[in-house]
Write a protein that holds these residues in place. Structure first.
Motif, PDB file in Angstrom:
ATOM      1  N   ASP A  69       0.828  -1.213   0.000  1.00  0.00           N
ATOM      2  CA  ASP A  69       0.000   0.000   0.000  1.00  0.00           C
ATOM      3  C   ASP A  69       0.858   1.257   0.000  1.00  0.00           C
ATOM      4  OD1 ASP A  69      -2.189  -1.671   0.105  1.00  0.00           O
ATOM      5  OD2 ASP A  69      -2.394  -1.514   2.296  1.00  0.00           O
ATOM      6  N   ARG A  70       1.924   1.251   0.816  1.00  0.00           N
ATOM      7  CA  ARG A  70       2.802   2.424   0.859  1.00  0.00           C
ATOM      8  C   ARG A  70       3.529   2.610  -0.465  1.00  0.00           C
ATOM      9  NH1 ARG A  70       3.013   0.822   6.205  1.00  0.00           N
ATOM     10  NH2 ARG A  70       4.700  -0.660   5.936  1.00  0.00           N
ATOM     11  N   ALA A  73       1.046   4.022  -2.980  1.00  0.00           N
ATOM     12  CA  ALA A  73       0.778   5.438  -2.708  1.00  0.00           C
ATOM     13  C   ALA A  73       1.928   6.310  -3.196  1.00  0.00           C
ATOM     14  CB  ALA A  73       0.546   5.659  -1.215  1.00  0.00           C
ATOM     15  N   GLN A  74       3.159   5.849  -3.021  1.00  0.00           N
ATOM     16  CA  GLN A  74       4.303   6.616  -3.499  1.00  0.00           C
ATOM     17  C   GLN A  74       4.318   6.671  -5.029  1.00  0.00           C
ATOM     18  OE1 GLN A  74       8.178   4.990  -2.792  1.00  0.00           O
ATOM     19  NE2 GLN A  74       9.197   6.954  -3.120  1.00  0.00           N
ATOM     20  N   GLN A  76       1.739   6.479  -7.001  1.00  0.00           N
ATOM     21  CA  GLN A  76       0.648   7.356  -7.425  1.00  0.00           C
ATOM     22  C   GLN A  76       1.027   8.827  -7.242  1.00  0.00           C
ATOM     23  OE1 GLN A  76      -3.006   6.758  -5.312  1.00  0.00           O
ATOM     24  NE2 GLN A  76      -4.176   8.053  -6.692  1.00  0.00           N
ATOM     25  N   ALA A  77       1.697   9.140  -6.149  1.00  0.00           N
ATOM     26  CA  ALA A  77       2.129  10.523  -5.918  1.00  0.00           C
ATOM     27  C   ALA A  77       3.139  10.961  -6.974  1.00  0.00           C
ATOM     28  CB  ALA A  77       2.727  10.662  -4.522  1.00  0.00           C
TER      29      ALA A  77
END
Length: 130
Positions: A69-70, A73-74, A76-77
């Protein structure tokens, strides 16, 4: 050196490399994690460095499910940041052909990815059609 010994040596070598990749991945995840405070990160890092095998296995059991998940998220950012950069790189009020040429130039220089180029191209063509 018999063939079996060579095979076992290669297997241990690749397992050792795999171990280092896993260790570095866990250390990177410790630093990437936003839900841990400074003391939590320090504790996990010290535990992982002082007792690497036990530290990595305990970390994977306790927090391994959230590692993907982390990382997502990275990613996607980073994708949003490159998309914002691509939209800023194409100025308003310039012709469609100029915008597409500048966007293609950014892609050819490696500043933006192919996916960013396609999004920018669709945006330019959509603005022209509207």
């Amino acid at each position: 050196m018999p063939l079996l010994d060579a095979f076992l040596l290669m297997m241990w070598f690749f397992l050792w490399i795999l171990w280092f990749f896993l260790l570095f991945r866990v250390i990177m995840d410790i630093f990437r994690s936003r839900d841990l405070g400074g003391w939590g990160k320090t504790g996990w890092l010290v535990f992982t460095i002082l007792l690497p095998f036990l530290g990595v296995f305990v970390y994977l059991i306790a927090r391994g499910g959230q590692m993907a998940d982390r990382q997502a998220a990275q990613a996607q950012a980073q994708d949003e940041a490159s998309g914002a950069y691509a939209s800023m790189a194409v100025p308003e009020g310039v012709g469609t052909a100029d915008n597409l040429a500048k966007l293609a130039g950014l892609r050819d220089q490696g500043v933006i990815s192919g996916a960013d180029y396609e999004r920018g191209r669709e945006k330019i063509l959509h603005q022209t059609a509207a």
